[in-house]
Design an enzyme around this catalytic site. Structure first.
Site, mmCIF file in Angstrom:
data_model
loop_
_atom_site.group_PDB
_atom_site.id
_atom_site.type_symbol
_atom_site.label_atom_id
_atom_site.label_comp_id
_atom_site.label_asym_id
_atom_site.label_seq_id
_atom_site.Cartn_x
_atom_site.Cartn_y
_atom_site.Cartn_z
ATOM 1 N N LYS A 201 0.102 -41.422 -44.712
ATOM 2 C CA LYS A 201 -0.119 -41.646 -46.141
ATOM 3 C C LYS A 201 -1.532 -41.211 -46.625
ATOM 4 O O LYS A 201 -1.870 -40.982 -47.798
ATOM 5 C CB LYS A 201 -0.173 -43.251 -46.266
ATOM 6 C CG LYS A 201 -0.826 -44.143 -45.467
ATOM 7 C CD LYS A 201 -2.379 -44.376 -45.826
ATOM 8 C CE LYS A 201 -2.998 -45.233 -44.784
ATOM 9 N NZ LYS A 201 -4.170 -45.742 -45.122
ATOM 10 N N ASN A 272 -9.530 -41.218 -48.941
ATOM 11 C CA ASN A 272 -8.832 -39.735 -49.020
ATOM 12 C C ASN A 272 -8.417 -39.376 -50.454
ATOM 13 O O ASN A 272 -8.347 -38.124 -50.743
ATOM 14 C CB ASN A 272 -7.466 -40.148 -48.172
ATOM 15 C CG ASN A 272 -7.887 -40.355 -46.899
ATOM 16 O OD1 ASN A 272 -8.082 -39.295 -45.973
ATOM 17 N ND2 ASN A 272 -7.617 -41.637 -46.570
ATOM 18 N N GLU A 306 -9.699 -39.194 -43.486
ATOM 19 C CA GLU A 306 -8.507 -39.187 -42.405
ATOM 20 C C GLU A 306 -7.558 -38.167 -42.693
ATOM 21 O O GLU A 306 -6.841 -37.817 -41.668
ATOM 22 C CB GLU A 306 -8.133 -40.584 -42.101
ATOM 23 C CG GLU A 306 -9.053 -41.731 -41.615
ATOM 24 C CD GLU A 306 -9.519 -42.391 -42.753
ATOM 25 O OE1 GLU A 306 -9.538 -42.053 -43.965
ATOM 26 O OE2 GLU A 306 -9.894 -43.482 -42.653
#
Length: 354
Positions: A201, A272, A306
């Site tokens: 995700k 992100n 990430e």
């Protein structure tokens, strides 16, 4: 509610926020942090000024830089360290009696995949943990995930989590311990599906952030386009999950899948999403040569994206498993400077076959 002793290994934003929530719920919680200033800030000022500034923590939450002391005698140990340091962190407390004898239930908040030298596929977080822990922990560690930004957990806002383990009893025990005011926790036995959702995700959210930045001044991209991208992204997450051995389709339609993806793409707290926006708005990638350079020098970003790290391992999985993942592949090309973000997004959205 039964009260427990809990160690959280890693005092970043998420580990600190969960520790504060569990302490509010009456558990005796101790955090481990490498940095002495973090420990002093938590103990003396009830605030993690380095990683979660501005959020007052429960006064009973304690912290120490002595990892052996923190892990010793605890009923539950929860790892909150970055994936690259997971195994080495475990080695620091693996010989404490309650771990050596398998008495503690051990879980992890760590997101992403873990590279493994000599293997064409990255390893999952739980596999990495269990290879570093005594043999008695085989198929019994617990993965904790869900749509859970640290800032809101620290404030006590209602948050849903998943406690996933191949050891059904441990999944339930961790679930019950985590069920404090503000946390709604559910057990799952699909460890692969939950771990894939938590890692991939972040890749989709990075692309979403870039699209969101372009949409601000675009005549053709908008909210509808972003929903289209997110739905297609969920399909890619599910494709990877089943290719890697996920067992429950509902994992991807639950808070592990669509829930975590939604908040990661849309929340103002999402790192992100921010990284994707920065690629467009601040020319973030000008600081780096390629994806490997981003991973090696990730501190230059100023926060941890990430999704950039996970993107490398998703690409490896796609190549080995021969998977068609247009969104993940687009980000891989962008981070390797094979194509601009703008060109990739136009190609993705304007090409119906993708």
């Amino acid at each position: 509610m039964e009260k427990h002793t809990v160690a959280i290994i890693g005092a970043g934003a998420w580990g600190t926020a969960l520790g504060a929530s569990l302490a509010r719920g009456g558990h005796k919680v101790e955090l481990w942090a490498m940095e002495e200033d973090v420990c002093e800030s938590i103990k003396c000022e009830h605030e993690n000024k380095r990683y979660l500034p501005g959020y007052k923590l429960h006064p009973t939450l304690s912290a120490s830089s002595d990892i052996v002391s923190v892990a010793s005698g605890k009923e539950f140990i929860i790892l909150a360290s970055p994936s690259l340091y997971l195994a080495s962190t475990i080695q620091k407390f693996v010989d404490v009696p309650n771990v050596k004898n398998g008495e503690s239930i051990i879980g992890s908040l760590t997101k992403g995949f873990v590279p493994f030298e000599g293997d064409s596929l990255p390893h999952f977080v739980l596999d990495t943990m269990e290879s570093a822990l005594p043999d008695c922990y085989k198929d019994s560690t617990v993965y904790i995930a869900g749509p859970s930004h640290a800032e809101e957990v620290a404030l006590g806002k209602i948050t849903g989590l998943i406690s996933a383990s191949n050891h059904h009893r441990n999944a339930v025990k961790m679930r019950d311990m985590l069920r404090v005011p503000g946390l709604m926790v559910y057990a799952s036995f699909d460890t692969v599906g939950v771990q894939v959702c938590a890692a991939v995700k972040n890749v989709i959210a990075t692309v979403y952030g870039a699209l969101d930045a372009i949409a601000e001044t675009s005549d053709i991209f908008g909210d509808n386009t972003e929903s289209l991208l997110m739905a297609a992204g969920l399909n890619e997450i599910q494709t990877i999950g089943f290719a890697m051995g996920a067992t429950h389709p509902e994992t991807f339609t639950s808070i592990s899948g669509v829930g975590d993806l939604d908040v990661t793409c849309k929340s103002k707290y999402g790192r992100n999403r921010r990284f994707g926006q920065d690629i467009i708005k601040t020319d973030m990638l000008d600081r780096f040569e390629n994806l490997d350079d981003i991973i090696t020098n990730v501190k230059k970003v100023g926060y941890l994206p990430e999704g950039a790290i996970a993107c490398k391992y998703v690409h490896q999985i796609a190549e080995v498993k021969k998977l068609k993942l247009p969104i993940c592949d687009a980000l891989y090309k962008v981070l390797n400077k094979e194509q601009t973000a703008q060109d990739c997004l136009y190609d993705l959205v304007m090409n119906p076959s993708k």
